[in-house]
Design a protein around this motif. Structure first.
Motif, PDB file in Angstrom:
ATOM      1  N   PRO A 163      40.297  71.918 -32.804  1.00 54.04           N
ATOM      2  CA  PRO A 163      41.609  71.986 -32.134  1.00 54.04           C
ATOM      3  C   PRO A 163      41.774  70.839 -31.131  1.00 54.04           C
ATOM      4  CG  PRO A 163      40.118  73.606 -31.179  1.00 54.04           C
ATOM      5  CD  PRO A 163      39.377  72.983 -32.333  1.00 54.04           C
ATOM      6  N   ARG A 164      42.932  70.223 -31.153  1.00 51.34           N
ATOM      7  CA  ARG A 164      43.276  69.164 -30.214  1.00 51.34           C
ATOM      8  C   ARG A 164      44.719  69.370 -29.744  1.00 51.34           C
ATOM      9  NH1 ARG A 164      38.618  68.740 -30.474  1.00 51.34           N
ATOM     10  NH2 ARG A 164      37.310  66.894 -30.876  1.00 51.34           N
ATOM     11  N   GLU A 165      44.969  69.043 -28.505  1.00 50.95           N
ATOM     12  CA  GLU A 165      46.333  69.116 -27.988  1.00 50.95           C
ATOM     13  C   GLU A 165      47.043  67.792 -28.231  1.00 50.95           C
ATOM     14  OE1 GLU A 165      46.840  70.454 -24.029  1.00 50.95           O
ATOM     15  OE2 GLU A 165      45.751  72.342 -24.317  1.00 50.95           O
ATOM     16  N   ILE A 179      48.965  72.634 -30.215  1.00 51.62           N
ATOM     17  CA  ILE A 179      47.604  72.502 -30.724  1.00 51.62           C
ATOM     18  C   ILE A 179      47.655  72.194 -32.220  1.00 51.62           C
ATOM     19  CG2 ILE A 179      45.428  73.710 -31.149  1.00 51.62           C
ATOM     20  CD1 ILE A 179      45.877  75.277 -28.607  1.00 51.62           C
ATOM     21  N   VAL A 180      46.905  71.183 -32.615  1.00 54.55           N
ATOM     22  CA  VAL A 180      46.754  70.859 -34.037  1.00 54.55           C
ATOM     23  C   VAL A 180      45.260  70.810 -34.358  1.00 54.55           C
ATOM     24  CG1 VAL A 180      48.913  69.571 -34.170  1.00 54.55           C
ATOM     25  CG2 VAL A 180      46.809  68.371 -33.561  1.00 54.55           C
ATOM     26  N   LEU A 181      44.931  70.980 -35.642  1.00 55.99           N
ATOM     27  CA  LEU A 181      43.546  70.908 -36.094  1.00 55.99           C
ATOM     28  C   LEU A 181      43.288  69.532 -36.710  1.00 55.99           C
ATOM     29  CD1 LEU A 181      43.126  74.431 -37.740  1.00 55.99           C
ATOM     30  CD2 LEU A 181      42.480  73.712 -35.425  1.00 55.99           C
ATOM     31  N   VAL A 182      42.178  68.918 -36.320  1.00 53.74           N
ATOM     32  CA  VAL A 182      41.810  67.594 -36.836  1.00 53.74           C
ATOM     33  C   VAL A 182      40.375  67.662 -37.356  1.00 53.74           C
ATOM     34  CG1 VAL A 182      43.364  66.438 -35.227  1.00 53.74           C
ATOM     35  CG2 VAL A 182      40.979  66.805 -34.583  1.00 53.74           C
ATOM     36  N   PRO A 183      40.000  66.781 -38.274  1.00 57.74           N
ATOM     37  CA  PRO A 183      38.611  66.772 -38.763  1.00 57.74           C
ATOM     38  C   PRO A 183      37.664  66.203 -37.714  1.00 57.74           C
ATOM     39  CG  PRO A 183      39.886  65.011 -39.771  1.00 57.74           C
ATOM     40  CD  PRO A 183      40.850  65.845 -39.013  1.00 57.74           C
ATOM     41  N   LEU A 184      36.491  66.771 -37.641  1.00 59.23           N
ATOM     42  CA  LEU A 184      35.496  66.304 -36.682  1.00 59.23           C
ATOM     43  C   LEU A 184      34.938  64.943 -37.088  1.00 59.23           C
ATOM     44  CD1 LEU A 184      33.937  66.991 -34.106  1.00 59.23           C
ATOM     45  CD2 LEU A 184      32.221  68.141 -35.517  1.00 59.23           C
ATOM     46  N   THR A 185      34.806  64.729 -38.396  1.00 55.99           N
ATOM     47  CA  THR A 185      34.347  63.442 -38.929  1.00 55.99           C
ATOM     48  C   THR A 185      35.255  63.060 -40.094  1.00 55.99           C
ATOM     49  OG1 THR A 185      32.789  64.563 -40.425  1.00 55.99           O
ATOM     50  CG2 THR A 185      31.945  63.866 -38.272  1.00 55.99           C
ATOM     51  N   PRO A 186      35.338  61.773 -40.426  1.00 57.30           N
ATOM     52  CA  PRO A 186      36.185  61.358 -41.555  1.00 57.30           C
ATOM     53  C   PRO A 186      35.800  62.090 -42.842  1.00 57.30           C
ATOM     54  CG  PRO A 186      35.496  59.456 -40.267  1.00 57.30           C
ATOM     55  CD  PRO A 186      34.713  60.617 -39.736  1.00 57.30           C
ATOM     56  N   GLY A 187      36.808  62.636 -43.517  1.00 59.43           N
ATOM     57  CA  GLY A 187      36.581  63.344 -44.766  1.00 59.43           C
ATOM     58  C   GLY A 187      36.291  64.820 -44.604  1.00 59.43           C
TER      59      GLY A 187
END
Length: 289
Positions: A120-122, A106-114
């Motif tokens: 959380p995303r696999e 699992i990694v964390l990514v931004p929901l929107t640019p910036g």
């Protein structure tokens, strides 16, 4: 490795050295030793590069163009003893060392640019090393001396052990879906100068565990059994028939799902599954010209 990345395509060429050594030795009649050392490289699955979504479990995945295929060093020692006729015994010990193990994390990514990385995303990544050890013992034994003329029994057992580091918890555990123990039994008899043969077989494997970033579970399948016959009523004609899964054996399992990674999440629910096995029959008739 030569990558070619553009706005329209992403290509990656991989090449690996895969040596193989196979040595056999027969010190005397009926005894054979074999040693094999080999390097294997797996094929990459498209699923590791592509995004995915499971709305039922609210699990979303992103692709990873930088993954490498798993590489294995296989070390195998084998001994075979022939006792004459169809009597034999085989012992085989295998060790497999896997590099660049592929696993989901699992990694964390931004929901929107910036935006800050909070969603959380696999993703599939190479996480390290795993080892698998297996001891296989098998034998064929004629049953004429026990009153079953033309009878042969085959017995086999396999014991396995494995170890890897869980990429989510950091704790050592067995490799996912690795079955610790399995066995098989087969008895057959040939009669009427080879014109009629019947066989009965049984096999079973121990339960095994599987792991994902947000869940873990246990799966089990019950003993599988079957029987078949082959009959040659006249020259050129062969009739065969059989039955599989005589006991209608199915399987069962359970999985615990978390609201986040297993290392920090809280269990959401327990999912249990049971599937019924089905008995099936087959028959065929063949004419040789």
């Amino acid at each position: 490795i030569g990558p070619d990345v553009s706005a329209l395509k992403s290509e990656k060429t991989l090449s690996y050295f895969k040596p193989r050594l196979n040595v056999s030795w027969s010190p005397k009649g009926g005894h054979q030793f074999n040693v094999r050392i080999e390097r294997l490289v797996d094929q990459l699955s498209f699923g590791g590069f592509a995004s995915s979504a499971s709305f039922e479990n609210s699990v979303f995945g992103i692709g990873n163009a930088d993954i490498e295929p798993e590489k294995h060093w296989v070390y195998e020692g084998r001994y075979e003893r022939q006792f004459g006729g169809q009597n034999s015994f085989v012992a085989k010990l295998t060790r497999r060392v896997t590099e660049d193990v592929l696993s989901r994390v699992i990694v964390l990514v931004p929901l929107t640019p910036g935006a800050p990385p909070t969603e959380p995303r696999e993703i599939t990544v190479n996480v390290g090393e795993a080892t698998r050890d297996a001891l296989e013992l098998s034998g064929n034994f004629e049953l004429d001396r026990f009153g079953m003329k033309g009878g042969i029994v085959n017995l086999g057992i396999t014991a396995r052990n494995s170890e890897t580091i869980d990429p989510v918890t950091g704790v050592s555990r067995r490799v996912s879906n690795d079955t610790p123990f399995g066995w098989n039994f087969n008895v057959q008899q040939t009669l009427d100068n080879g014109n009629f043969r019947w066989a009965l077989f049984l096999e079973d494997d121990e339960d095994y565990y599987n792991y994902s970033p947000r869940s873990f579970g246990k799966q089990a399948q019950l003993m599988f059994s079957g029987a078949n016959i082959t009959w040659k009523p006249m020259p050129g004609w062969t009739f065969g028939a059989g039955i599989n899964n005589i006991l209608k054996s199915g399987g069962r399992g359970w999985s615990v799902f978390y609201d986040a990674g297993r290392d920090v999440g809280t269990p959401l629910y327990l999912q249990e599954s049971v599937f019924e096995g089905a008995t099936n029959f087959f028959a065929n008739l063949r004419r040789n010209f």
